[in-house]
Design an enzyme around this catalytic site. Structure first.
Site, PDB file in Angstrom:
ATOM      1  N   GLU A  86      70.809 -67.627  12.185  1.00  0.00           N
ATOM      2  CA  GLU A  86      71.131 -67.804  10.759  1.00  0.00           C
ATOM      3  C   GLU A  86      71.805 -69.137  10.429  1.00  0.00           C
ATOM      4  OE1 GLU A  86      73.360 -64.336   9.653  1.00  0.00           O
ATOM      5  OE2 GLU A  86      71.743 -62.977  10.210  1.00  0.00           O
TER       6      GLU A  86
ATOM      7  N   ASN B 252      66.643 -67.481  15.341  1.00  0.00           N
ATOM      8  CA  ASN B 252      66.512 -66.215  14.616  1.00  0.00           C
ATOM      9  C   ASN B 252      67.126 -66.341  13.222  1.00  0.00           C
ATOM     10  OD1 ASN B 252      65.829 -63.330  14.816  1.00  0.00           O
ATOM     11  ND2 ASN B 252      68.043 -62.957  14.680  1.00  0.00           N
TER      12      ASN B 252
ATOM     13  N   HIS C 241      64.563 -58.153   7.073  1.00  0.00           N
ATOM     14  CA  HIS C 241      65.319 -57.138   6.323  1.00  0.00           C
ATOM     15  C   HIS C 241      64.785 -57.136   4.891  1.00  0.00           C
ATOM     16  CE1 HIS C 241      68.166 -56.485   9.529  1.00  0.00           C
ATOM     17  NE2 HIS C 241      68.436 -57.776   9.604  1.00  0.00           N
TER      18      HIS C 241
ATOM     19  N   GLU D   9      64.469 -57.723  13.519  1.00  0.00           N
ATOM     20  CA  GLU D   9      65.470 -56.780  12.970  1.00  0.00           C
ATOM     21  C   GLU D   9      64.868 -55.996  11.809  1.00  0.00           C
ATOM     22  OE1 GLU D   9      69.134 -58.826  12.005  1.00  0.00           O
ATOM     23  OE2 GLU D   9      69.012 -60.099  13.777  1.00  0.00           O
TER      24      GLU D   9
ATOM     25  N   ASP E  17      63.798 -53.755   8.951  1.00  0.00           N
ATOM     26  CA  ASP E  17      64.085 -52.542   8.192  1.00  0.00           C
ATOM     27  C   ASP E  17      63.643 -52.786   6.754  1.00  0.00           C
ATOM     28  OD1 ASP E  17      66.225 -54.143   7.337  1.00  0.00           O
ATOM     29  OD2 ASP E  17      67.771 -52.881   8.223  1.00  0.00           O
TER      30      ASP E  17
END
Ligand code: 9MR
Length: 471
Positions: free
Chosen positions: A163, A205, A242, A271, A273
């Site tokens: 990030e 990432n 996300h 990750e 979702d």
């Protein structure tokens, strides 16, 4: 149970239509479908991919949780336990205990591990938050070196830097204490990680990098392109993925993943979702899976938790299992999409040179092993990649039996990294897997069933040895 066969690969169909739009197309295969994988990891393994989840150490004594995690997933990320604050709470004092719990659980269950994360502006220990300049740069690099060295050889891929870019339209780096040590902090972290664990893939990432049009996506792309041009050691890019109604799965997701892959890196969904429920959530999940399957270098997908209630945003019910551990519509759509197949992952650029190649395969060990009791286990080769191969074991009942178990022993440095059509357990060395039937093991005389697995060979192409015992 039928024998899994070599799957005919569907071409990059989605390339012609773009990400989510293609998810709604009915696809007709002109060739016979292989036996469907009945778990996420089995279905993903058919095209050479992994399917993973984030695991929280605090939940490892919850039986429902570990049963689902063990059955469905073969790549594990520590949700918080390997972050900077957890690993080095006081300067120079490392606390490996919760990270080890997760890594050991994964390895004892034959799973691989994504390391998350070596350097990040967030979740820094207090002592680091107060540092700046060259002192901070040194401390960050020391952290990267120590943690990557400690877990050397046990990590499939590290999120080396997490990030580091700003949201919005600036395309700039995120301001942080690490960024203020100099713009080269990211490449310095990658070089330190490569030196510490040359066998791990090294990833950048981030989130909000899914839509190809977004400035942040372009900025990360330009950094990776620059790193590849200058020989900075980067092997992969992680897309956190996300999603929610304000940030839906983009229709150009395939384009984004393909463009990054074309730079010569693997891409991974790290990750995933998606907030929501029912068919709308299921359809978005399907779109993400299809986008990954359509890109040969999209090597796997990780969801960010097991059940909705395990999620960092539980109220959005963003995962594949409900709070009771039941499979949701989203689970079924992901499994079905994985079973549609996709581009086969080629040679995913393992940074460690492979000592021997297919074609120089040593003489195989015997193809058949006389059954102890009244069954026989027979090995047959499956697909091969530079770094791994698939195998199938066929169990034949010589007389009527009510159950069976079969051991599969691989030689160091081989490791079994995925299985399907059975329930595996492992010895403490990790070399011996005992496979038992998932349901009833009863077989009539002459009847056969098959299970399969993927071996990461680390240069050793020897076939596994087998036993079969019947009850
Ligand atoms: O899921 C994690 C949650 O338990 C933590 O409280 C949070 C703290 O920052 O981090 C969450 O995981 C994040 C991941 O490490 C990086 N990408 C975003 C994830 C969700 O916030």
């Amino acid at each position: 149970m039928t024998t899994p066969r070599q799957r005919y690969r569907r071409g990059p169909l989605a390339a012609a239509f773009g990400g989510l739009a293609a998810a709604t197309l009915a696809v007709t295969l002109a060739v016979p479908a292989a036996a469907a994988g009945s778990t996420l990891q089995a279905a993903a393994a058919e095209s050479g991919r992994y399917f993973g989840t984030a695991i929280a150490a605090s939940r490892l004594n919850d039986g429902t949780y570990t049963t689902i995690a063990n059955r469905e997933f073969n790549m594990i990320t520590a949700e918080n336990e390997m972050k900077m604050d957890a690993m080095q709470p006081s300067r120079g004092q490392f606390n490996w205990s919760s990270g080890d719990r997760i890594v050991n659980w994964a390895r004892q269950n034959g799973k691989q591990v994504r390391g998350h994360a070596l350097a990040w502006h967030s979740q820094q220990p207090g002592w680091m938050q107060n540092m700046s300049g060259s002192q901070l740069r040194t401390a960050m690099l020391d952290h990267v070196t120590q943690v990557a060295s400690y877990y050397r050889g046990k990590i499939y891929a590290w999120d080396v830097v997490n990030e580091a870019f700003a949201d919005g339209s600036s395309g700039a780096r995120r301001d942080s204490n690490l960024q203020r040590t100099g713009n080269d902090w990211i490449e310095a972290a990658f070089r330190a990680a490569r030196a510490a664990d040359p066998g791990a893939k090294l990833c950048y990432n981030d989130y909000n990098t899914d839509n190809w049009q977004h400035a942040k996506t372009q900025a990360v792309y330009n950094m990776v392109k620059d790193f590849k041009a200058r020989g900075v050691p980067i092997d992969c890019v992680g897309f956190q993925a996300h999603f929610n109604s304000g940030n839906p799965v983009p229709s150009n997701y395939h384009t984004t993943l393909q463009n990054f892959a074309d730079l010569g890196v693997d891409v991974q969904i790290t990750e995933l979702d998606i907030e929501g429920s029912g068919s709308s959530q299921a359809q978005q999940y399907q779109g993400v899976v299809q986008a990954c399957l359509s890109v040969a270098r999209c090597t796997g997908i990780t969801v960010w938790g097991v059940r909705d209630t395990d999620s960092w945003r539980a109220s959005g019910t963003p995962l594949l299992f409900d709070g009771s551990g039941n499979k949701k519509a989203a689970y079924t759509s992901v499994l079905n999409q994985l079973n549609q197949g996709g581009t086969s992952v080629p040679n995913p650029g393992n940074p460690t040179p492979t000592p021997t190649q297919p074609g120089t395969t040593p003489t195989p060990t015997p193809t058949q092993n006389p059954g102890t009791g009244s069954c026989t286990a027979t090995y047959s080769e499956g697909q091969k990649w530079n770094d791994r191969f698939n195998g199938t074991v066929t169990i034949r009942a010589n007389t009527a039996i009510s159950g069976w178990s079969s051991t599969v022993t691989v030689r160091q440095p081989q490791r079994i990294i995925a299985t399907w059509n059975g329930s595996p357990t492992w010895d403490s060395s990790g070399n011996v897997m005992t496979m038992r039937p998932s349901g009833s093991g009863a077989l009539a005389a002459g009847q056969t069933v098959s299970f399969g697995f993927t071996v990461q060979h680390n240069g050793d192409w020897t076939w596994p040895t087998l036993t079969c015992s019947a009850s």
